[in-house]
Design an enzyme around this catalytic site. Structure first.
Site, PDB file in Angstrom:
ATOM      1  N   GLU A  93      50.950  39.219  47.520  1.00 60.91           N
ATOM      2  CA  GLU A  93      51.367  36.935  47.649  1.00 60.91           C
ATOM      3  C   GLU A  93      51.332  36.765  45.838  1.00 60.91           C
ATOM      4  O   GLU A  93      51.545  35.439  46.235  1.00 60.91           O
ATOM      5  CB  GLU A  93      50.940  36.426  48.653  1.00 60.91           C
ATOM      6  CG  GLU A  93      50.431  35.141  48.507  1.00 60.91           C
ATOM      7  CD  GLU A  93      48.718  35.413  48.586  1.00 60.91           C
ATOM      8  OE1 GLU A  93      48.063  33.917  49.331  1.00 60.91           O
ATOM      9  OE2 GLU A  93      47.520  36.294  49.199  1.00 60.91           O
ATOM     10  N   CYS A  94      50.386  36.763  44.676  1.00 59.06           N
ATOM     11  CA  CYS A  94      50.024  35.928  43.881  1.00 59.06           C
ATOM     12  C   CYS A  94      49.591  36.427  42.699  1.00 59.06           C
ATOM     13  O   CYS A  94      48.767  37.546  43.521  1.00 59.06           O
ATOM     14  CB  CYS A  94      49.413  34.218  44.278  1.00 59.06           C
ATOM     15  SG  CYS A  94      48.007  34.979  45.546  1.00 59.06           S
ATOM     16  N   GLY A  95      49.691  36.021  41.928  1.00 59.89           N
ATOM     17  CA  GLY A  95      48.884  36.647  40.884  1.00 59.89           C
ATOM     18  C   GLY A  95      48.133  35.222  39.810  1.00 59.89           C
ATOM     19  O   GLY A  95      48.622  34.200  40.058  1.00 59.89           O
ATOM     20  N   VAL A 124      51.263  32.174  40.257  1.00 61.32           N
ATOM     21  CA  VAL A 124      52.461  32.653  41.028  1.00 61.32           C
ATOM     22  C   VAL A 124      52.508  33.413  41.972  1.00 61.32           C
ATOM     23  O   VAL A 124      50.992  34.002  42.915  1.00 61.32           O
ATOM     24  CB  VAL A 124      53.116  33.920  39.721  1.00 61.32           C
ATOM     25  CG1 VAL A 124      53.553  33.071  39.120  1.00 61.32           C
ATOM     26  CG2 VAL A 124      52.556  35.214  39.753  1.00 61.32           C
TER      27      VAL A 124
END
Length: 491
Positions: free
Chosen positions: A18-20, A91
């Site tokens: 779900e994210c970085g 992100v």
């Protein structure tokens, strides 16, 4: 003919990280530009929204937007809005908390100690319980993200230093996290005690940089130094001093094994091993465990390519691109009708009829989640004239939901949770179906077979062996509390 089925989902049929996160300190005037570039390299980890916060020594600046990095940070003007020699960005897809601009990170708050910005990769599996308790005590939340829980816990901690307050807050959370925190004193990077979510450290001249994956360092011209160790907290000040702390003690690590299978870019290094080489080795192991008489090995692009190369090399069956993927299909592609939406796989993939017609083919994919895409790919191969279609999967059956920062369906929508192998094969209409074994997966990524009492990885999506408590889920199942936001929300 493409058909619709009970497990159909218009948002796709892949597990999604779900994210970085990316952060840079002491980067001169390039901090925000480097962060934007690093986030661009991490775009595959989250394509719903992006945000960057910077600090110029006196003030914090934030710019956030929905969509891709290039849509929000491609112009000199957008970077100029983020001055300073320290910046961090994020992100995301949404799991816990859902979509919306107010949930786009980094999240920022003015605390008694000064500005506090945090970018978080992962999920707190007791965030709902903590949030409900904080609200009862008078806390006012501005987002529905579990990350904001940390801000409130830090704000209410009675410890004297910011670092100790952060540690105090993190002792109260369970689950997975890789955090990049910015304060007026510098940057703090930390990773959960089990190391479930990844976080790397590098250097770019005088700057210290952190990122979810090493590929971000390649893109910005930084040198990879080492991973942030499980349970480690690293402080970097504006004089360039780097201090490491281990406030949570030592415990066996459990990094997410799906980084090897799918999440990380093939050109990244995770746990000291090339992701590309690991995926090839998984394909080789799959060929050893589940051989097949066929004419061609065909990857489901793009994620199935390295494993398919490994399968072809081990089996001696020629590798061909029997499916061509379009790289120009956005997530908001306008659907002219329900029928077209249900045939959405054809917007992304098209059979290379000249290669597959009349052939026995082995399709290689990284995983089967709901099975809808697998079914449609098999049907597409048959429509293109394939004589036989054998399906091989470069991971064990995904039979359990993830609660550590991966966008997964509820368990009743996971095909492997509802069916045994033969019904699954019938469902996707393949001539044969096989998955790599859990021990085979461990061997392929350079480990001994799985140790049941203390697994080397977090593999809960395959085994149901969750490495932490799941307080919110347990409360939801018992109906003992009203949580403030949905558990394991699917974007």
């Amino acid at each position: 003919m493409i058909t619709t089925h009970p497990f159909y989902d218009e948002h796709g049929d892949k597990l999604r990280e779900e994210c970085g996160v990316f952060g840079a300190i002491n980067a001169g005037d390039d901090a925000s530009a480097a962060t934007a570039l690093g986030l661009h390299a991490l775009q595959h980890r989250g394509q719903e929204a992006v945000g960057i916060t910077s600090f110029d020594g006196k003030h914090f600046f934030t710019r956030r937007g929905l969509g891709h990095v290039a849509e929000n940070f491609s112009s000199p003007e957008s970077i100029a809005e983020l001055p300073g020699h320290m910046a961090a960005g994020h992100v995301r897809y949404s799991t816990t908390g859902g979509a919306g601009l107010r949930n786009v990170q980094p999240l920022y708050a003015d605390l008694a100690t000064g500005g506090f910005a945090v970018a978080h990769n992962g999920n707190f599996s007791n965030a709902g319980a903590l949030r409900a308790e904080l609200v009862q005590k008078g806390a006012i939340f501005q987002s529905t993200s579990d990350t904001e829980v940390v801000i409130h816990l830090v704000a209410t901690s009675r410890y004297p230093t910011l670092r100790d307050r952060l540690v105090d807050a993190l002792r109260l959370v369970e689950g997975a996290y890789a955090l990049i925190v910015m304060t007026p004193e510098g940057m703090i990077a930390c990773r959960d005690p089990l190391g479930i979510r990844p976080l790397q450290m590098g250097r770019m001249g005088d700057a210290v940089v952190f990122a979810s994956e090493t590929v971000a360092f390649d893109v910005v011209g930084a040198q990879f130094e080492r991973q942030v160790e499980p349970g480690e907290l690293i402080e970097v000040d504006f004089e360039g001093k780097v201090k490491s702390f281990r406030p949570f003690g030592e415990s066996p690590s459990r990094p997410c094994i799906f980084e090897h299978v799918y999440f990380s870019r093939p050109d990244s290094v995770f746990d000291g091993r090339s992701i590309y080489e690991a995926r090839k080795a998984i394909g080789q192991q799959l060929a050893i465990e589940s051989p097949c008489e066929a004419d061609l090995v065909v990857p489901v692009p793009d994620s199935g390519v390295p494993a398919a190369i490994g399968y072809a090399q081990e089996s001696g069956i020629p590798f061909e691109l029997g499916i061509i993927r379009s790289h120009y299909v956005g997530r908001t592609f306008i659907q002219p009708s329900d029928g077209a939406r249900h045939a959405g796989v054809k917007r992304k993939h098209n059979a290379n009829r000249a290669m597959v017609e009349g052939k026995r083919i082995v399709l290689i994919d990284d995983s089967i989640v709901r099975g809808t895409t697998s079914l449609q790919i098999v049907e597409m191969m048959r429509d293109a004239g394939a004589k036989e279609v054998h399906f091989r999967v470069a991971s064990p059956p995904t039979a359990h939901s993830c609660f550590y920062g991966v966008d997964t369906p509820e368990r009743n929508k996971l095909l492997a949770a509802q069916m045994e192998l033969e019904p699954m094969r019938e469902y996707i209409k393949a001539d044969s179906l096989a998955f790599v074994s859990i021990d085979g997966l461990y061997r392929a990524v350079g480990e001994k077979p799985r140790v049941a009492k203390c697994p080397q990885f977090c593999d809960a999506c395959f085994t149901g062996d969750y490495p932490t408590s799941l307080t919110d889920l347990e409360m939801k199942e018992k109906g003992t509390a009203q949580l403030s936001f949905p558990v394991n929300k699917v974007a």
